[in-house]
Design a protein around this motif. Structure first.
Motif, PDB file in Angstrom:
ATOM      1  N   MET A 117       0.858  -1.167   0.000  1.00 31.08           N
ATOM      2  CA  MET A 117       0.000   0.000   0.000  1.00 31.08           C
ATOM      3  C   MET A 117       0.901   1.226   0.000  1.00 31.08           C
ATOM      4  N   ASP A 118       0.670   2.127  -0.949  1.00 30.57           N
ATOM      5  CA  ASP A 118       1.511   3.320  -0.999  1.00 30.57           C
ATOM      6  C   ASP A 118       1.028   4.353   0.019  1.00 30.57           C
ATOM      7  N   SER A 119       1.837   5.378   0.225  1.00 30.65           N
ATOM      8  CA  SER A 119       1.549   6.355   1.269  1.00 30.65           C
ATOM      9  C   SER A 119       0.274   7.140   0.984  1.00 30.65           C
ATOM     10  N   ASN A 120      -0.072   7.364  -0.296  1.00 31.23           N
ATOM     11  CA  ASN A 120      -1.292   8.087  -0.622  1.00 31.23           C
ATOM     12  C   ASN A 120      -2.523   7.313  -0.171  1.00 31.23           C
ATOM     13  N   GLU A 121      -2.524   5.997  -0.420  1.00 28.75           N
ATOM     14  CA  GLU A 121      -3.633   5.149   0.018  1.00 28.75           C
ATOM     15  C   GLU A 121      -3.721   5.148   1.537  1.00 28.75           C
ATOM     16  N   GLN A 122      -2.578   5.006   2.184  1.00 27.09           N
ATOM     17  CA  GLN A 122      -2.531   4.981   3.636  1.00 27.09           C
ATOM     18  C   GLN A 122      -2.994   6.324   4.203  1.00 27.09           C
ATOM     19  N   ASN A 123      -2.609   7.418   3.560  1.00 26.21           N
ATOM     20  CA  ASN A 123      -3.021   8.739   4.019  1.00 26.21           C
ATOM     21  C   ASN A 123      -4.527   8.920   3.965  1.00 26.21           C
ATOM     22  N   LYS A 124      -5.189   8.337   2.949  1.00 27.89           N
ATOM     23  CA  LYS A 124      -6.652   8.421   2.853  1.00 27.89           C
ATOM     24  C   LYS A 124      -7.306   7.754   4.054  1.00 27.89           C
ATOM     25  N   VAL A 125      -6.804   6.583   4.410  1.00 25.06           N
ATOM     26  CA  VAL A 125      -7.375   5.838   5.531  1.00 25.06           C
ATOM     27  C   VAL A 125      -7.112   6.578   6.843  1.00 25.06           C
ATOM     28  N   ILE A 126      -5.891   7.045   7.028  1.00 28.93           N
ATOM     29  CA  ILE A 126      -5.532   7.771   8.256  1.00 28.93           C
ATOM     30  C   ILE A 126      -6.330   9.063   8.372  1.00 28.93           C
ATOM     31  N   ALA A 127      -6.487   9.784   7.265  1.00 28.77           N
ATOM     32  CA  ALA A 127      -7.244  11.042   7.290  1.00 28.77           C
ATOM     33  C   ALA A 127      -8.690  10.791   7.682  1.00 28.77           C
ATOM     34  N   PHE A 128      -9.283   9.745   7.146  1.00 30.90           N
ATOM     35  CA  PHE A 128     -10.664   9.404   7.493  1.00 30.90           C
ATOM     36  C   PHE A 128     -10.771   9.053   8.976  1.00 30.90           C
ATOM     37  N   ASP A 129      -9.875   8.179   9.438  1.00 28.72           N
ATOM     38  CA  ASP A 129      -9.906   7.770  10.846  1.00 28.72           C
ATOM     39  C   ASP A 129      -9.680   8.960  11.771  1.00 28.72           C
ATOM     40  N   THR A 130      -8.798   9.867  11.390  1.00 28.43           N
ATOM     41  CA  THR A 130      -8.507  11.039  12.210  1.00 28.43           C
ATOM     42  C   THR A 130      -9.703  11.979  12.264  1.00 28.43           C
ATOM     43  N   LEU A 131     -10.369  12.156  11.147  1.00 34.26           N
ATOM     44  CA  LEU A 131     -11.509  13.068  11.092  1.00 34.26           C
ATOM     45  C   LEU A 131     -12.640  12.600  11.993  1.00 34.26           C
ATOM     46  N   PHE A 132     -12.861  11.310  12.062  1.00 32.78           N
ATOM     47  CA  PHE A 132     -13.992  10.785  12.823  1.00 32.78           C
ATOM     48  C   PHE A 132     -13.573  10.175  14.158  1.00 32.78           C
ATOM     49  N   SER A 133     -12.615  10.809  14.782  1.00 34.45           N
ATOM     50  CA  SER A 133     -12.162  10.382  16.097  1.00 34.45           C
ATOM     51  C   SER A 133     -11.768  11.620  16.898  1.00 34.45           C
ATOM     52  N   THR A 134     -11.530  11.399  18.185  1.00 31.68           N
ATOM     53  CA  THR A 134     -11.077  12.490  19.056  1.00 31.68           C
ATOM     54  C   THR A 134      -9.794  12.062  19.753  1.00 31.68           C
ATOM     55  N   ASN A 135      -9.156  12.990  20.412  1.00 24.40           N
ATOM     56  CA  ASN A 135      -7.947  12.658  21.168  1.00 24.40           C
ATOM     57  C   ASN A 135      -8.248  11.662  22.282  1.00 24.40           C
ATOM     58  N   HIS A 136      -9.404  11.811  22.904  1.00 24.48           N
ATOM     59  CA  HIS A 136      -9.741  10.886  23.994  1.00 24.48           C
ATOM     60  C   HIS A 136      -9.968   9.470  23.472  1.00 24.48           C
ATOM     61  N   ILE A 137     -10.581   9.349  22.313  1.00 25.82           N
ATOM     62  CA  ILE A 137     -10.757   8.025  21.711  1.00 25.82           C
ATOM     63  C   ILE A 137      -9.384   7.432  21.369  1.00 25.82           C
ATOM     64  N   SER A 138      -8.498   8.263  20.847  1.00 30.51           N
ATOM     65  CA  SER A 138      -7.142   7.796  20.526  1.00 30.51           C
ATOM     66  C   SER A 138      -6.405   7.350  21.777  1.00 30.51           C
ATOM     67  N   MET A 139      -6.602   8.063  22.874  1.00 25.49           N
ATOM     68  CA  MET A 139      -5.965   7.679  24.146  1.00 25.49           C
ATOM     69  C   MET A 139      -6.470   6.311  24.600  1.00 25.49           C
ATOM     70  N   LEU A 140      -7.746   6.040  24.430  1.00 17.95           N
ATOM     71  CA  LEU A 140      -8.288   4.724  24.789  1.00 17.95           C
ATOM     72  C   LEU A 140      -7.668   3.626  23.925  1.00 17.95           C
TER      73      LEU A 140
END
Length: 181
Positions: A1-24
């Motif tokens: 998987m190239d970085s562009n594909e990975q960036n799409k997934v990470i951007a989506f996950d980041t947009l629909f999450s919060t810092n507190h969810i990430s801490m969990l």
């Protein structure tokens, strides 16, 4: 998987999450087995709840992380989906991608044939003979070989046809590769 594909997934996950969810999520591996199971479900619930609230507050289209592609590049889409597929799905996507590539190759070959027809009008006899009922197999290479007295044109056509794999030749014929009138 190239970085562009990975960036799409990470951007989506980041947009629909919060810092507190990430801490969990960070704390999850340190919990006991039974607690991990419950916490994983709770984390997904929090993400779903946050996503629903986000769209209630922001009903407009999202532009930042999810750029809308212009016209879909289906072979590229197939390639981007491959890392997430099972082996069976990968085989199916590869076949689909092969069909798209064959169709594109047909378009290019058709353009080339049309250009060659314009450049060398004396080759028009070939195009008529390849559509003739006496050539039911429709083998363009044989038809070009039979029209060998057309000023060197058949050598170019044979060269182009020999560059194709048998599957690509079959696809070329399937999409009307001999009908250039």
């Amino acid at each position: 998987m190239d970085s562009n594909e990975q960036n799409k997934v990470i951007a989506f996950d980041t947009l629909f999450s919060t810092n507190h969810i990430s801490m969990l999520k960070v704390m999850l591996p340190y919990m006991e087995n039974q607690t991990q199971k419950s916490m994983a479900v709770y984390i997904k619930f929090l993400e779903l709840n946050y996503t629903i609230d986000f769209y209630k507050k922001h009903p407009h289209p999202i532009c930042g992380c999810m750029e809308k592609e212009g016209s879909p590049d289906l072979p590229k889409l197939c390639a981007e989906l491959l890392p997430y597929c099972t082996e069976e799905e990968k085989k199916q996507l590869e076949q689909l991608r092969g069909v798209f590539q064959s169709m594109e190759m047909y378009r290019e070959m058709s353009k080339t044939m049309d250009m060659m027809k314009d450049i060398m009008p004396d080759m028009s006899s070939f195009f008529q003979s390849s559509n003739d009922a006496s050539d039911p197999g429709g083998d363009a290479a044989n038809a070009f070989s039979s029209a060998s007295g057309t000023g060197g044109g058949p050598d170019i056509i044979n060269m182009l046809m020999n560059m194709l794999t048998p599957e690509q030749k079959e696809m070329f014929h399937l999409f009307g590769g001999n009908n250039h009138e």
